[in-house]
Design an enzyme around this catalytic site. Structure first.
Site, short mmCIF file in Angstrom:
data_model
loop_
_atom_site.label_atom_id
_atom_site.label_comp_id
_atom_site.label_asym_id
_atom_site.label_seq_id
_atom_site.Cartn_x
_atom_site.Cartn_y
_atom_site.Cartn_z
N HIS A 292 30.94 107.11 24.29
CA HIS A 292 31.30 105.71 24.54
C HIS A 292 31.97 105.05 23.34
O HIS A 292 32.54 103.96 23.47
CB HIS A 292 30.07 104.88 24.90
CG HIS A 292 29.46 105.21 26.22
ND1 HIS A 292 30.20 105.31 27.38
CD2 HIS A 292 28.17 105.46 26.58
CE1 HIS A 292 29.40 105.60 28.39
NE2 HIS A 292 28.16 105.71 27.92
N ASP B 181 28.39 113.41 32.04
CA ASP B 181 27.40 112.35 31.85
C ASP B 181 27.54 111.35 33.00
O ASP B 181 28.63 111.14 33.53
CB ASP B 181 27.68 111.67 30.52
CG ASP B 181 26.62 110.67 30.10
OD1 ASP B 181 25.81 110.99 29.23
OD2 ASP B 181 26.63 109.54 30.64
N HIS C 42 27.55 108.26 32.95
CA HIS C 42 28.35 107.09 32.56
C HIS C 42 29.76 107.51 32.20
O HIS C 42 29.98 108.61 31.67
CB HIS C 42 27.69 106.38 31.38
CG HIS C 42 26.26 106.01 31.64
ND1 HIS C 42 25.20 106.59 30.97
CD2 HIS C 42 25.72 105.15 32.53
CE1 HIS C 42 24.06 106.09 31.42
NE2 HIS C 42 24.35 105.22 32.38
N ASP D 231 21.96 112.53 32.50
CA ASP D 231 21.50 111.30 33.13
C ASP D 231 21.94 111.16 34.58
O ASP D 231 21.62 110.17 35.24
CB ASP D 231 21.90 110.06 32.33
CG ASP D 231 23.25 110.19 31.65
OD1 ASP D 231 24.00 111.12 32.00
OD2 ASP D 231 23.55 109.39 30.76
#
Length: 367
Positions: free
Chosen positions: A142, A179, A181, A267
């Site tokens: 990120h 992931d 996200h 996740d």
């Protein structure tokens, strides 16, 4: 050659503030019992412990790494950001961006995390190991060049990639991010670069909520070298494998990379507190199997994985063990204690058909 496993106890010492999910705790909300971020050391430490207990660690080449050198950091992050980060770290810690608190020594731990990725990728490209896994913490996908974001303080994979390119070890690199996200930081850093293919499979509008659209394909010379695959919650095992086989594999095959780098978050697993995707430990093993086969076909088996998200202390160890056993070609197993119940919770055949219709639409738009 063996599988390299790059880790360091100091990365488990990174700490931040008091959060509930993705939001700071405050006001009338009672402080959390563990007093910290959802991104804690325990899911990573328990993965390493499980590997030790089963004996899988003994089949890997384990090592630490040096901190990523300053010149490597500067290929991604501006001097002003690194200076502010270091000064804040030396002063006891703080927060410089969105959801990125850190304590004293945070700068050095982040540089070590980036160094694990850098060394893992270098070892793969130099032929020291067959493939490699970096148990990097804090994570990195990120982080923007000048703004830390979403628990990520340095852009670990981007730092490793730019170092490899600067040292003439690789030129064309495919980044696969599974992931839950969106890998917005990696995307932003390489958005106009035609020699780095960035693919992100993620839960639609989970985090960040304003990035990750399918229409975002790259800019200028890099147009077409970025692909976002936003998926609705609850996709499950069958949907993930269909995306991998029908969308991701053809894109990487057409790109012809020198190495495949994976932002390996767990996740998307069924009981993760920050995701709702119903993947299982076997899902991650199957994704890994496909990635390894693709690398065997395209780039002499060169694969490097960097640990990103995954916030279930109970389940991340079993997901990671499946991935590493597959990478190592090891028969050593850590049976998934949740396999039966998670199989019952998988989406219906009708939902699988709906996901397939979405995949068909994306495939048509890409051809």
């Amino acid at each position: 050659m063996t599988t390299g496993f790059f880790w360091d106890e100091q990365c488990f010492w990174h700490g931040g503030g008091n959060y509930a999910g993705l939001l700071p705790v405050g006001g009338l909300v009672q402080p959390m019992i563990n007093g910290g971020l959802p991104e804690t050391a325990e899911s990573k430490r328990r993965l390493k412990n499980l590997m030790d207990v089963t004996g899988l660690s003994q089949e890997l080449t384990l090592s630490s790494a040096a901190h990523a050198p300053h010149d490597a950091l500067l290929r991604v992050h501006p001097e002003a950001y690194l200076t502010t980060f270091k000064e804040t770290s030396d002063a006891g810690g703080g927060e410089l961006g969105r959801r990125t608190p850190f304590g004293p020594g945070g700068y050095e731990i982040a540089a070590l995390s980036a160094g694990l990725c850098l060394s893992a990728l270098q070892a793969v490209l130099q032929g020291d190991v067959r493939n490699a896994y970096a148990l990097s913490r804090p994570p990195g996908h990120h982080c923007l060049p000048d703004i830390p974001n979403g628990f990520c303080l340095m852009a670990n994979l981007a730092i490793a990639i730019q170092a490899a390119r600067a040292n003439g070890l690789a030129q064309r690199i495919a980044v696969l991010d599974w992931d839950v996200h969106h890998g917005n930081g990696t995307e932003a850093i390489f958005y106009d670069d035609p020699d780095v293919l960035t693919i992100s499979i993620h839960q639609d509008r989970n985090y960040p909520m304003d990035t990750g659209a399918f229409a975002d394909r790259g800019r200028d010379a890099g147009h077409g070298a970025n692909l976002n695959i936003p998926l609705p919650p609850g996709v499950g095992h069958v949907g993930y494998l269909a995306v991998m086989d029908q969308i991701v594999t053809p894109q990487i095959r057409a790109f012809k990379p020198d190495v495949i780098v994976v932002a390996c978050g767990y996740d998307a697993a069924a009981i993760d507190p920050l995701g709702r995707m119903l993947a299982t430990a076997e899902t991650f093993r199957a994704l890994t199997r496909t990635t390894l086969a693709l690398a065997d076909e395209l780039c002499d088996g060169r694969v490097m994985m960097s640990h990103e998200g995954g916030y279930s202390e109970v389940y991340v160890p079993f997901c990671g063990h499946q991935v590493l056993a597959e990478m190592a070609g090891s028969p050593i197993a850590a049976p998934d204690p949740f396999a039966d119940v998670f199989a019952l919770r998988q989406p219906s055949a009708a939902f699988d058909e709906f996901i397939q219709s979405q995949i068909n639409e994306m495939h048509a738009a890409l051809t």
